[in-house]
Design a protein around this motif. Structure first.
Motif, short mmCIF file in Angstrom:
data_model
loop_
_atom_site.label_atom_id
_atom_site.label_comp_id
_atom_site.label_asym_id
_atom_site.label_seq_id
_atom_site.Cartn_x
_atom_site.Cartn_y
_atom_site.Cartn_z
N VAL A 1 40.93 20.83 42.33
CA VAL A 1 40.92 21.91 41.35
C VAL A 1 40.48 21.30 40.02
N TRP A 2 39.36 21.79 39.49
CA TRP A 2 38.79 21.30 38.24
C TRP A 2 39.24 22.20 37.10
N ILE A 3 39.62 21.59 35.98
CA ILE A 3 40.16 22.33 34.85
C ILE A 3 39.39 21.96 33.58
N VAL B 1 38.48 27.23 35.35
CA VAL B 1 39.02 26.55 36.52
C VAL B 1 38.14 26.88 37.72
N ARG B 2 37.91 25.88 38.58
CA ARG B 2 37.15 26.15 39.81
C ARG B 2 37.51 25.11 40.87
N ILE B 3 37.13 25.40 42.10
CA ILE B 3 37.42 24.52 43.22
C ILE B 3 36.24 23.58 43.43
N LEU C 1 36.22 28.45 48.11
CA LEU C 1 36.12 28.36 46.65
C LEU C 1 36.79 29.52 45.91
N SER C 2 37.17 30.56 46.60
CA SER C 2 37.72 31.74 45.92
C SER C 2 39.18 31.53 45.54
N ASP C 3 39.66 32.35 44.61
CA ASP C 3 41.07 32.39 44.15
C ASP C 3 41.44 31.23 43.24
N ILE D 1 46.21 29.38 37.61
CA ILE D 1 46.56 29.34 36.17
C ILE D 1 47.04 30.71 35.68
N ASP D 2 47.46 31.60 36.62
CA ASP D 2 47.84 32.96 36.21
C ASP D 2 49.32 33.11 35.91
N GLY D 3 50.11 32.02 36.04
CA GLY D 3 51.53 32.08 35.76
C GLY D 3 52.38 32.65 36.87
#
Length: 536
Positions: free
Chosen positions: A431-433, A384-386, A397-399, A404-406
């Motif tokens: 948000v790219w998955i 996953v990334r921004i 771009l951080s976090d 996806i950490d629940g």
């Protein structure tokens, strides 16, 4: 040494317009003549950076259009030159500066604007492809799905222009460009004369009509400043009755869905007030579905005027596919009941008949039976990334991993902006998955920090580098829209369930286009707390 044009980056062009000058504009009476003395030559380098490669044409406003190369960044560019420069080129240069600030994947980018006194020139994005006019002339009218996709791209570009308060003023099949990789871009806005955002929106109806029929519904005369062709090439007029009323697309050719016919004719009807460009873009995005999805074919979308006596179609309000599945389910239940009844009657007539052995519900099915569908489960997200293609600092771009950490108590969030459209600095963020491998996907759910955001879900087939350039390529390449979000819990939850069950998906982009206002009204921002994907 030549330098960038004098107008500051904050200068707004006369009348609030942008320009990306080139082919597709009509000449004004005051247009400068094309000068042959001192004309540019192939191999000449302008501003120590832009090498001229090939003279493409002279546009109808007296400008020279060249294909060139940016020798610093090694990318192709279009160079549009005007003779002379100086005061007479001020409007063109100021408009180019304004255009450079409207960044959107469906707008031709403007890179530079330079004044050398004896000449001035604008450097813009080079598009390898053809205009909609050329495409239809070569291949004939487009299928409804492709026409909808092009209309959606044009309306989305307009929404970005209109968000700045500016007007395009030159929308027609010659300025809607389709690149070789399928990207649709809008070019060649005008700077002359008065126009309005409403006329821009109505012109999208003309583009849809032309794409569906191959005819231009505004006759030989330009519509509100838009040329009737690309350059000087005329477009065929629409089919009309004795009173001059144009025929609807469904009357010209078969296979045009009722909802698209209604939408197109509403946009062309001067008695019906058109929607804003962002509303139109959202509606066309909802209708921009793969060509093999026919379940919405006759279900009309929201029209802009509704007869108070009309009642919405149950098929339209509940979704054609769900109604069809419900009817099929009821028929299946009725058929099973009928078979059981026949079996029971047979047993009563033959009381001594030996019972027929039947497999238990837990017995494995025979080889000829259709295997059971895999169970739907939450899919693992591999990466996953921004995605932030328009940022100069890339400091948001951080976090990404927190979505996806629940944990709903933490996530990724944008910076605070002054306006809902990212302060008019960006077309959006996302948000790219990566699901790690292709999967059958049933739904994606995004939980946001607050209601009021606007977003869409896109699918693509490739990954790109995590750079500004890579993000631009990714946004441009991800064309498949996955339905419209179903909002729950006061708009905080968005669920997308418009996935094609016959296709597999690996790469998804949750793309945010509008931010909600913060509590207290001190700016606009949103957080994405969690994203989950269901499938098999």
């Amino acid at each position: 040494m030549p330098s960038s044009t004098g107008p500051s980056i904050d200068t707004i062009t006369k009348g609030g317009r942008v320009t990306q000058v080139g082919e597709g504009q009509e000449a004004e009476e005051t247009s400068p003549p094309i000068m042959t003395f001192g004309a540019p030559t192939a191999g000449e380098i302008l501003a120590e950076r832009y090498e001229l490669v090939e003279h493409i044409n002279n546009d109808s406003a007296g400008r020279l259009v060249w294909r060139g190369v940016d020798v610093v960044l090694r990318r192709p560019v279009a160079v549009v030159l005007r003779y002379p420069g100086g005061d007479s080129a001020t409007e063109m240069l100021q408009a180019a500066v304004a255009a450079s600030r409207v960044i959107h994947p469906n707008l031709v980018g403007v890179y530079d604007a330079i004044d050398e006194a004896d000449r001035a020139y604008v450097v813009r994005e080079w598009v390898d492809g053809q205009s909609l006019r050329e495409l239809v002339a070569a291949d004939g009218p487009l299928d409804p799905a492709r026409a909808t996709a092009i209309g959606n791209a044009v309306a989305s570009a307009l929404a970005a222009v209109h968000a700045t308060g500016m007007v395009h003023g030159n929308i027609h099949p010659g300025t809607a460009m389709i690149s070789d990789d399928g990207r649709v871009v809008l070019a060649d806005a005008r700077t002359d004369g008065a126009d309005s955002q409403e006329n821009d929106v109505r012109a999208v109806g003309g583009v849809l009509y032309f794409a569906l029929t191959g005819h231009w519904p505004h006759g030989e005369a330009p519509l509100h400043g838009a040329t009737a062709g690309h350059g000087r090439a005329a477009l065929p007029d629409a089919v009309r009755d004795a009173s001059g009323t144009i025929a609807a697309p469904r009357q010209v050719r078969a296979g045009v869905p009722a909802y698209l016919d209604d939408l197109t004719m509403d946009l062309l009807d001067p008695e019906i007030a058109p929607p804003s460009s962002d509303v139109l873009a959202a509606e066309l995005s909802r209708l921009d579905i793969p060509a093999d999805e026919h379940f919405l074919e006759q279900a009309g979308p929201l029209r802009f005027t509704v007869d108070p006596g009309d009642e919405p179609s149950p098929l339209a309000s509940t979704g054609g596919r769900k109604v069809a599945l419900g009817i099929a389910g009821l028929l299946a239940v009725a058929l099973v009941g009928l078979l059981i009844g026949i079996s029971a009657l047979g047993d009563d007539k033959n009381p001594k008949q030996e019972p027929v052995a039947r497999p238990s519900s837990s017995a494995p099915s025979s080889g000829d039976a259709t295997p059971a569908a895999p169970a739907v489960r939450q899919l693992h997200v591999e990466d996953v990334r921004i995605i932030d293609p328009d940022s100069k600092t890339r400091n948001e771009l951080s976090d990404a991993e927190k979505v996806i950490d629940g944990n709903l108590d933490e996530g990724w969030e944008t910076d605070t902006y002054t306006r809902a459209n990212f302060g008019n600095l960006k077309a959006g963020m996302g948000v790219w998955i990566d699901l790690g491998a292709p999967h059958t996907v049933k739904s994606l759910q995004a939980v946001l920090s607050s209601p009021g955001a606007s977003a869409k879900l896109l699918a693509g087939s490739a990954d790109f580098p995590s750079t500004s350039s890579g993000d631009k390529q990714l946004v441009s390449a991800y064309k498949t829209a996955i339905g419209q979000p179903i909002e729950e819990h006061d708009g905080v939850k968005m669920t997308f369930d418009g996935f094609d069950p016959e296709k597999k998906y690996q790469y998804l982009l949750f793309w945010i286009t509008e931010l909600p206002q913060k509590d207290g009204g001190s700016g606009f921002k949103v957080g994405v707390q969690e994203i989950t994907v269901q499938g098999s």
